[in-house]
Scaffold this motif. Sequence first.
Motif, PDB file in Angstrom:
ATOM      1  N   GLU A  63       0.830  -1.200   0.000  1.00 39.01           N
ATOM      2  CA  GLU A  63       0.000   0.000   0.000  1.00 39.01           C
ATOM      3  C   GLU A  63       0.865   1.250   0.000  1.00 39.01           C
ATOM      4  OE1 GLU A  63      -2.578  -0.212   3.355  1.00 39.01           O
ATOM      5  OE2 GLU A  63      -3.762  -1.905   2.555  1.00 39.01           O
ATOM      6  N   ILE A  64       1.994   1.239   0.732  1.00 38.98           N
ATOM      7  CA  ILE A  64       2.892   2.392   0.783  1.00 38.98           C
ATOM      8  C   ILE A  64       3.501   2.628  -0.603  1.00 38.98           C
ATOM      9  CG2 ILE A  64       5.104   3.222   1.719  1.00 38.98           C
ATOM     10  CD1 ILE A  64       4.360   1.790   4.329  1.00 38.98           C
ATOM     11  N   ASN A  69       4.106   5.892  -5.384  1.00 42.37           N
ATOM     12  CA  ASN A  69       4.076   6.030  -6.824  1.00 42.37           C
ATOM     13  C   ASN A  69       3.047   7.073  -7.220  1.00 42.37           C
ATOM     14  OD1 ASN A  69       6.095   4.071  -7.226  1.00 42.37           O
ATOM     15  ND2 ASN A  69       4.614   2.400  -7.341  1.00 42.37           N
ATOM     16  N   PHE A  70       2.012   7.136  -6.572  1.00 43.33           N
ATOM     17  CA  PHE A  70       0.951   8.062  -6.905  1.00 43.33           C
ATOM     18  C   PHE A  70       1.376   9.503  -6.607  1.00 43.33           C
ATOM     19  CE2 PHE A  70      -2.841  10.473  -5.727  1.00 43.33           C
ATOM     20  CZ  PHE A  70      -3.569  10.348  -6.900  1.00 43.33           C
ATOM     21  N   PHE A  75       6.430  14.949  -4.476  1.00 44.33           N
ATOM     22  CA  PHE A  75       7.551  14.810  -3.557  1.00 44.33           C
ATOM     23  C   PHE A  75       8.769  15.503  -4.130  1.00 44.33           C
ATOM     24  CE2 PHE A  75      11.326  12.301  -2.321  1.00 44.33           C
ATOM     25  CZ  PHE A  75      11.327  12.585  -0.946  1.00 44.33           C
ATOM     26  N   VAL A  76       9.008  15.400  -5.402  1.00 44.52           N
ATOM     27  CA  VAL A  76      10.165  16.042  -6.049  1.00 44.52           C
ATOM     28  C   VAL A  76      10.022  17.558  -5.931  1.00 44.52           C
ATOM     29  CG1 VAL A  76      11.382  16.380  -8.261  1.00 44.52           C
ATOM     30  CG2 VAL A  76      10.602  14.118  -7.622  1.00 44.52           C
TER      31      VAL A  76
END
Length: 811
Positions: A63-64, A69-70, A75-76
């Motif tokens: 799940e993490i 990925n989503f 995040f970048v």
Amino acid sequence: MERGKMAEAESLETAAEHERILREIESTDTACIGPTLRSVYDGEEHGRFMEKLETRIRNHDREIEKMCNFHYQGFVDSITELLKVRGEAQKLKNQVTDTNRKLQHEGKELVIAMEELKQCRLQQRNISATVDKLMLCLPVLEMYSKLRDQMKTKRHYPALKTLEHLEHTYLPQVSHYRFCKVMVDNIPKLREEIKDVSMSDLKDFLESIRKHSDKIGETAMKQAQQQRNLDNIILQQPRIGSKKKPKKDAYTIFDTEIGSTSPKSEQDSGILDVEDEEDDEEVPGAQDLVDFSPVYRCLHIYSVLGARETFENYYRKQRRKQARLVLQPPSNMHETLDGYRKYFNQIVGFFVVEDHILHTTQGLVNRAYIDELWEMALSKTIAALRTHSSYCSDPNLVLDLKNLIVLFADTLQVYGFPVNQLFDMLLEIRDQYSETLLKKWSGIFRNILDSDNYSPIPVTSEEIYKKVVGQFPFQDTELEKQPFPKKFPFSEFVPKVYNQIKEFIYACLKFSEDLHLSSTEVDDMIRKSTNLLLTRTLSSSLQNVIKRKNIGLTELVQIIINTTHLEKSCKYLEEFITNITNVLPETVHTTKLYGTTTFKDARHAAEEEIYTNLNQKIDQFLQLADYDWMTGELGNKASDYLVDLIAFLRSTFAVFTHLPGKVAQTACMSACKHLATSLMQLLLEAEVRQLTLGALQQFNLDVRECEQFARSGPVPGFQEDTLQLAFIDLRQLLDLFLQWDWSTYLADYGQPTCKYLRVNPVTALTLLEKMKDTSRKNNMFAQFRKNERDKQKLIDTVAKQLRGLISSHHS
């Protein structure tokens, strides 16, 4: 089959338990996961749980990963932004560091100031705390200072109140301070000091009261006297008296508004100086003389200290001692009235103070204590008065003493003390007063009688006549008609004695005033005392005058006349007493005056003295008789001594003209009888052994002179020849011898009609014996010897017959 079912069931339960634990681990805080894991290790399915746990971890990882990925692009972007922020942050850090450095540099002075401010604030807090503590201690110190000031100024009762406040209100608030502990330790000492000082003040007060009791009593008695005078004025002049403002009542001496439990003032002097006021000014009340504040203060102080009973016992004990001192009379009290007055003043002052204490304090003294003291005082006072009054010989002093005792009793009666015994004792003193009056009037009567001239009072004018009549009740119509000058029948001692009797009655009346006696009792007292005056004092004085050696017949005659008039005046004395007592003499039990008896006895004594005096005078004349019993010569006149005697009797009886007739007649008859008896004794006395006929003839002349005097009627009122009968014995005896009529005497002897009835044969024989043998010595008969012998024989014969007559008479 069944075993397989049971294993399946247990497997399901284990799976459910592991699922629960996993949920709990997921949802529970990491710090609290220990007990959960503990339950896993405690079980037997540890391996299976670990498998479950691994499976659950892999599921979460997947799940993490899906989630990362989503959200990767985001995040970048975030990392890029974060790098930018880090540069800016570095700049900001440098700026902050620079600013901090500048701030630190600039804030050093501020920090120092803040440190100083901090110290100031600390000091301020300390000062504030100190002020607060001092504010708590300051009232304690002020109260203690006030206490000391009050002790110094001797305001002991306020000091005790201050001490109470200090102990119970202020000291508990600051009890943890050392000075407070010192104060607490000192409080009992202060109480004792207050107690001792107040007791010292009380002792000074008691001593001062003892010294000034007479002043207090004098004031109270003056007020009682003023009130009594005012009452008398109101009784005599009710209308005028009602307009006057009455003076202060004696009982209001102490009626001032004094709290029963609070002191009057802060002064400790027991007695205030007050000058003597004049009689017409209002006498100050005793509350103006006495400051009772020491008693009140001491009582309150001891009450507060819980020692009231000790104080009461001490006060009563000391006052009892003072009472005994007050009741001890001085040894010379009886000498002057001031001695009695001071004695009474002290007693009144003592009980006035005690009565005031009784009414202004709550139980310091009670009625039973006062009554006990009064009973003791009453008995001792009465005993002292009985003793000292017995020494009084002056009736004026006794009267003044009685008035003083009445004032003393009235004063104390106002204060509620029973005084009936004092009035009973006054009745005893009344008897003593009567005795002193009798002694005084004995001297008065003696002076009157000694100074009297015993001559009728001469009157030369109407004024003098009226003056005498005004002094003595005398009425004589004949005397009033006579022209001046004229004389009263009595001498001066009659009006003087009469007036002195009235003065005595007035003196007795004075003593009965204010004794609360009824009119009947006063009347009875006056009459009894007057009777004693008449029957004892006046009677004794009159008897002494009458029995005096050098008193003459003129004086005796005047005394008889005087007593006769005084006897008649007794009814006027009765009226006089009735007028002043308003008690009619007809009232039952009224005492009658014995004046009539007194004057009758005096008159009878005077009459007897006249008779005795006359007889003595006659005897004196008879002593001059010088008969020559052997004479032979015949005389022709009476003897000189007898002529003088008759002249004396004539002049004496001429003075008897004012005497009552019977007195003069009795005196004259007594004198004649005594003269006849004396002449008979002279003729028959043993010393005369012989006598002659010539001597009998001379003796006969003398008897004839006496008979002539009797016939001349020297005193009127005698019947014819009555006075001559005094000499009948002598006359018949002399006639018998001179006529020598023995035959008749012997023949008729014993018969009522005998000529010589009064001649006793014994007397005749005695005289006849004296005539024997006289011829031998008488030359007159020398020439008639034979006749003499015949006569001698006849004498012997007669003598023999007389002896026979005497013997037959006796048989």
